[in-house]
Design a protein around this motif. Sequence first.
Motif, mmCIF file in Angstrom:
data_model
loop_
_atom_site.group_PDB
_atom_site.id
_atom_site.type_symbol
_atom_site.label_atom_id
_atom_site.label_comp_id
_atom_site.label_asym_id
_atom_site.label_seq_id
_atom_site.Cartn_x
_atom_site.Cartn_y
_atom_site.Cartn_z
ATOM 1 N N PRO A 221 0.806 -1.229 0.000
ATOM 2 C CA PRO A 221 0.000 0.000 0.000
ATOM 3 C C PRO A 221 0.835 1.273 0.000
ATOM 4 N N ALA B 144 -7.966 0.606 5.576
ATOM 5 C CA ALA B 144 -8.834 0.019 4.548
ATOM 6 C C ALA B 144 -10.200 0.688 4.595
ATOM 7 N N GLN C 244 -10.494 -3.974 0.387
ATOM 8 C CA GLN C 244 -9.181 -3.437 0.756
ATOM 9 C C GLN C 244 -8.642 -4.116 2.008
ATOM 10 N N SER C 245 -9.523 -4.390 2.959
ATOM 11 C CA SER C 245 -9.104 -5.096 4.164
ATOM 12 C C SER C 245 -8.564 -6.481 3.814
ATOM 13 N N GLY D 133 -7.294 -7.329 1.030
ATOM 14 C CA GLY D 133 -6.031 -7.138 0.338
ATOM 15 C C GLY D 133 -4.867 -6.967 1.291
#
Length: 468
Positions: free
Chosen positions: A272, A317, A322-323, A325
């Motif tokens: 990220p 996230a 996203q979490s 990921g």
Amino acid sequence: MNDFLEQCRQAVGAPHVITEPADMAGYLTDWRRRFTGRAQAVIRPSTTEEVAAIVRLCNEFRVPVVPQGGNTGLVLGSVPDESGQAIVLSLNRMNRIRAVDTINNTMTVEAGAILQQVQVAAADAGRLFPLSLAAEGSCTIGGNLATNAGGTAVLRYGNTRELCLGLEVVTAQGEIWNGLRGLRKDNTGYDLRDLYIGAEGTLGVITAAVMKLFPQPKVRLTAFAAMQSADDALQLLSLAQGKCGATLTGFELMSDFCLALVAKHFPQLKSPFPDRYPQYVLLELSDSESEEHANAMLEAVITAALEQEVIQDAVVASSIAQSKGLWNLREHIPLAQAEEGKNIKHDISVPISRIGDYIRMTDQRLQESFPGCRMVTFGHLGDGNLHYNVSAPENAADEDFIKRQPEVNKVVHDSVHEFTGSISAEHGLGALKRDEICRYKSDIEMGLMRALKQALDPKNIMNPGKVI
């Protein structure tokens, strides 16, 4: 021995006594495919009474019993040795959810139930079963109990031992102990439950358990933070615990080299951050109040950490995707390391406050003894458990490095001992660390363990050659 197997067929049904080598193969090789044992049969009972009948026969004929759940263990605890004398007692047909009590917040489940199946059953009842492992789609509750598995939520909910209220066990004599009591207070003598949990099937066979359930959190938030050192990660942990309390349910440390391996072998999984940092932490909050409340706590933690220069960057996230990921980065570290080549794994724990010192000292000692070796350091920082794995130097032959595993282990484990830690935090001892543990436990401690083994399994038929 033919008479033994014939009686086993009568006890569980002929189709469930497997003797063909091709059909047994999957039960005889360990999860990492390093070792293949031999067995005279794989036996698959479907009830506790059938388990008891098989164990009684094994006791009578002096046949070793190797209990097996999902066979996902990492220390050769669930596979037989090479003698060919043992049977593998597979519990995968004993996979029923017997009862769910939402008032008592308990679930009674058989040992062969897959962990993910238990998680789903809890969710269907509006509850949470918090044990979560990378192998949760394959590992079983019985195996989790036998090894006292940990996972990613130990910080909030504890190891499997803390999640269990009662057991049903078949003893080494083939008797059934029904301790399926869903009590949180029971002060009536020796705690037999805790004796069997973590014993890796060496004292008896766990056939069912009463497990704790919890209210489902209203919201889960995941954040990823970058920092300069493991010491900074410890400061972040202290900040997060101070501001979030029990809402902090996950706190995972991973080094830059871990993420570099993930990026190399799974390029679809992106860091990220645009820049690289020495260490990273993935933290998760589970809040029972509201998303606004959880966001406020997480924002307070990150703001304070940035102001105090404990962290250099952080992302939160904003969606479930996203979490997932962010968690995928953490969960793909072992897979990436396997793709990189053979490695020497360690599952260690030290007091949380000393993790930074442990990593610095042990990294230095390994580099002095094995120049160029690469440390793949990650794990559950919140409970002091590190997967402190060592890979061969770049461009070195894996096989040559693996031959030095005893030397590597000695450096790592001696350092653990100096820091008053444990050489097995959540994977157990199995056959892999059975002899190694004798170097670090006192004669008194080993003597007490042997006395318990002798008392409960005098014929030494229960998973012999494992643990002690």
